[in-house]
Design a protein around this motif. Structure first.
Motif, mmCIF file in Angstrom:
data_model
loop_
_atom_site.group_PDB
_atom_site.id
_atom_site.type_symbol
_atom_site.label_atom_id
_atom_site.label_comp_id
_atom_site.label_asym_id
_atom_site.label_seq_id
_atom_site.Cartn_x
_atom_site.Cartn_y
_atom_site.Cartn_z
ATOM 1 N N VAL A 140 -12.267 1.328 -15.084
ATOM 2 C CA VAL A 140 -11.135 1.497 -14.175
ATOM 3 C C VAL A 140 -9.975 0.574 -14.538
ATOM 4 O O VAL A 140 -8.916 0.626 -13.937
ATOM 5 N N ARG A 141 -10.171 -0.257 -15.558
ATOM 6 C CA ARG A 141 -9.119 -1.172 -16.007
ATOM 7 C C ARG A 141 -8.357 -0.542 -17.175
ATOM 8 O O ARG A 141 -8.951 -0.120 -18.157
ATOM 9 N N LYS A 142 -7.039 -0.482 -17.057
ATOM 10 C CA LYS A 142 -6.190 0.140 -18.073
ATOM 11 C C LYS A 142 -5.066 -0.817 -18.469
ATOM 12 O O LYS A 142 -4.647 -1.666 -17.683
ATOM 13 N N LYS A 143 -4.564 -0.630 -19.694
ATOM 14 C CA LYS A 143 -3.492 -1.501 -20.191
ATOM 15 C C LYS A 143 -2.114 -0.858 -20.120
ATOM 16 O O LYS A 143 -1.108 -1.538 -20.307
ATOM 17 N N GLU A 144 -2.054 0.448 -19.860
ATOM 18 C CA GLU A 144 -0.761 1.131 -19.915
ATOM 19 C C GLU A 144 -0.554 2.016 -18.695
ATOM 20 O O GLU A 144 -1.508 2.472 -18.064
ATOM 21 N N LEU A 145 0.714 2.250 -18.404
ATOM 22 C CA LEU A 145 1.071 3.258 -17.410
ATOM 23 C C LEU A 145 2.403 3.879 -17.806
ATOM 24 O O LEU A 145 3.187 3.288 -18.547
ATOM 25 N N ILE A 146 2.620 5.083 -17.315
ATOM 26 C CA ILE A 146 3.921 5.738 -17.426
ATOM 27 C C ILE A 146 4.524 5.782 -16.030
ATOM 28 O O ILE A 146 3.869 6.200 -15.074
ATOM 29 N N ALA A 147 5.761 5.327 -15.916
ATOM 30 C CA ALA A 147 6.470 5.377 -14.639
ATOM 31 C C ALA A 147 7.619 6.372 -14.746
ATOM 32 O O ALA A 147 8.360 6.373 -15.733
ATOM 33 N N ARG B 262 4.258 -5.221 -10.731
ATOM 34 C CA ARG B 262 3.334 -5.174 -9.589
ATOM 35 C C ARG B 262 3.030 -3.709 -9.321
ATOM 36 O O ARG B 262 3.946 -2.912 -9.111
ATOM 37 N N ILE B 263 1.734 -3.346 -9.320
ATOM 38 C CA ILE B 263 1.358 -1.935 -9.220
ATOM 39 C C ILE B 263 0.884 -1.529 -7.825
ATOM 40 O O ILE B 263 0.563 -0.364 -7.605
ATOM 41 N N ARG B 264 0.842 -2.458 -6.888
ATOM 42 C CA ARG B 264 0.602 -2.171 -5.470
ATOM 43 C C ARG B 264 0.966 -3.420 -4.687
ATOM 44 O O ARG B 264 1.151 -4.488 -5.261
ATOM 45 N N ALA C 52 3.698 3.083 -6.363
ATOM 46 C CA ALA C 52 4.930 2.533 -6.926
ATOM 47 C C ALA C 52 4.604 1.366 -7.850
ATOM 48 O O ALA C 52 3.640 0.633 -7.626
ATOM 49 N N VAL C 53 5.403 1.219 -8.897
ATOM 50 C CA VAL C 53 5.351 0.030 -9.744
ATOM 51 C C VAL C 53 6.727 -0.619 -9.690
ATOM 52 O O VAL C 53 7.751 0.064 -9.726
ATOM 53 N N VAL C 54 6.742 -1.939 -9.561
ATOM 54 C CA VAL C 54 8.002 -2.683 -9.479
ATOM 55 C C VAL C 54 8.028 -3.707 -10.606
ATOM 56 O O VAL C 54 7.038 -4.406 -10.841
ATOM 57 N N PHE C 55 9.163 -3.787 -11.295
ATOM 58 C CA PHE C 55 9.318 -4.691 -12.432
ATOM 59 C C PHE C 55 10.175 -5.891 -12.030
ATOM 60 O O PHE C 55 11.208 -5.736 -11.380
ATOM 61 N N TYR C 56 9.742 -7.076 -12.457
ATOM 62 C CA TYR C 56 10.409 -8.322 -12.093
ATOM 63 C C TYR C 56 10.790 -9.122 -13.330
ATOM 64 O O TYR C 56 10.074 -9.114 -14.339
ATOM 65 N N ASP C 57 11.900 -9.839 -13.220
ATOM 66 C CA ASP C 57 12.255 -10.904 -14.155
ATOM 67 C C ASP C 57 12.218 -12.184 -13.335
ATOM 68 O O ASP C 57 13.162 -12.490 -12.613
ATOM 69 N N GLY C 58 11.107 -12.904 -13.403
ATOM 70 C CA GLY C 58 10.903 -14.027 -12.491
ATOM 71 C C GLY C 58 10.731 -13.491 -11.080
ATOM 72 O O GLY C 58 9.901 -12.631 -10.823
ATOM 73 N N GLU C 59 11.554 -13.977 -10.150
ATOM 74 C CA GLU C 59 11.511 -13.489 -8.771
ATOM 75 C C GLU C 59 12.515 -12.368 -8.535
ATOM 76 O O GLU C 59 12.575 -11.802 -7.447
ATOM 77 N N ARG C 60 13.287 -12.039 -9.544
ATOM 78 C CA ARG C 60 14.319 -11.014 -9.410
ATOM 79 C C ARG C 60 13.748 -9.636 -9.712
ATOM 80 O O ARG C 60 13.062 -9.442 -10.721
#
Length: 203
Positions: free
Chosen positions: A114-121, A151-153, A187-195
Motif C-alpha cells: 500500500v506504500r507508493k512513491k509516485e502520484l499523478i495530480a 501532504r496527501i491527506r 487532495a494533495v497540497v504542495f508546500y515550500d516550507g510553510e508556504r
C-alpha cells in the motif's frame, strides 16, 4: 485566487465565536470539537450513505494473487489504506490497496503493497504562484527540478518530493520515500516550507 476568498468569521477567534453563539442561545456553542463531517449528526458516515444510496452492492475482497478472501458490504464504505473492519481472517494484517468500482471489488495486500512513491495530480492550481513556472521561480526549483513537500491527506506528515509537469493541469509527484495509502480522489497540497505553492486532486 486567495484574494477572492470570503471568510465570514473574519478575525474572530474560536472562543469569541462560541461566546456569540451562546449569547444567541445556540446549542452549537457547547458542542465538543470534532474533525468529523459536520453534517453527519451521529458521526457515522456509513448510515448517512445508506440513507441516500439505493445501489450499494456487496462484492469480492481479493488479494494480489487473485484469491477470494471474503465479501465487502459496498465499496462506498471503504478507503485505500484501511486495515480494520474488513471482515476477513488472513492470519496477518492486510490493507486495502485498490478499490475497483467497475468490478465492484476490493484488492488487499500487505503494508508494503500500500506504500507508493509516485502520484499523478490533476486540476492542479498554483494558487500562490500562478503557474508551474511560477512555482519553479518562487520555490526550490530555481536551480533544477521543483522540490517541495506534499501532504496527501489532512493528517499526513508532509513528505519531500520532486514535481514534474505531465500535461496542462497535471503533474507527477515523486516522493523520496514511499508513502502510505496514496488515495485517488483525495487532495494533495504542495508546500515550500510553510508556504502553500498549490495543489490538485490525486488521480
Amino acid at each position: 485566487q486567495l484574494k477572492y476568498m470570503l471568510l465570514p468569521l473574519g478575525e474572530l477567534t474560536k472562543k469569541e465565536v462560541r461566546e456569540l453563539a451562546k449569547a444567541k442561545d445556540l446549542r452549537i456553542s457547547e458542542k465538543a470539537e470534532s474533525q468529523e463531517i459536520c453534517f453527519v449528526l451521529n458521526g457515522d458516515y456509513r448510515d448517512f450513505i445508506k440513507e441516500r444510496m439505493n445501489d450499494i452492492t456487496p462484492g469480492k475482497i481479493v488479494d494480489i494473487e487473485g484469491r477470494d478472501l471474503g465479501e465487502h458490504k459496498g465499496i462506498a464504505f471503504y478507503t485505500v489504506g484501511q486495515r480494520k473492519g474488513l471482515g476477513i481472517a488472513a492470519g496477518r494484517p492486510l490493507y486495502i490497496i485498490q478499490i475497483d468500482a467497475e468490478k465492484n471489488s476490493i484488492l488487499v495486500g500487505e503494508e508494503a503493497d500500500v506504500r507508493k512513491k509516485e502520484l499523478i495530480a490533476s486540476e492542479v492550481s498554483w494558487m500562490s504562484v500562478g503557474s508551474m513556472d511560477g512555482a519553479m521561480r518562487n520555490g526550490s526549483g530555481r536551480n533544477g527540478p521543483l522540490r517541495a513537500k506534499a501532504r496527501i491527506r489532512y493528517n499526513h506528515q508532509k513528505a519531500d518530493c520532486q514535481i514534474i509537469p505531465v500535461s496542462d493541469g497535471e503533474v507527477k509527484a515523486i516522493f523520496d520515500e514511499p508513502q502510505h495509502a496514496i488515495t485517488p480522489g483525495q487532495a494533495v497540497v504542495f508546500y515550500d516550507g510553510e508556504r502553500i505553492l498549490g495543489g490538485g486532486w490525486i488521480r
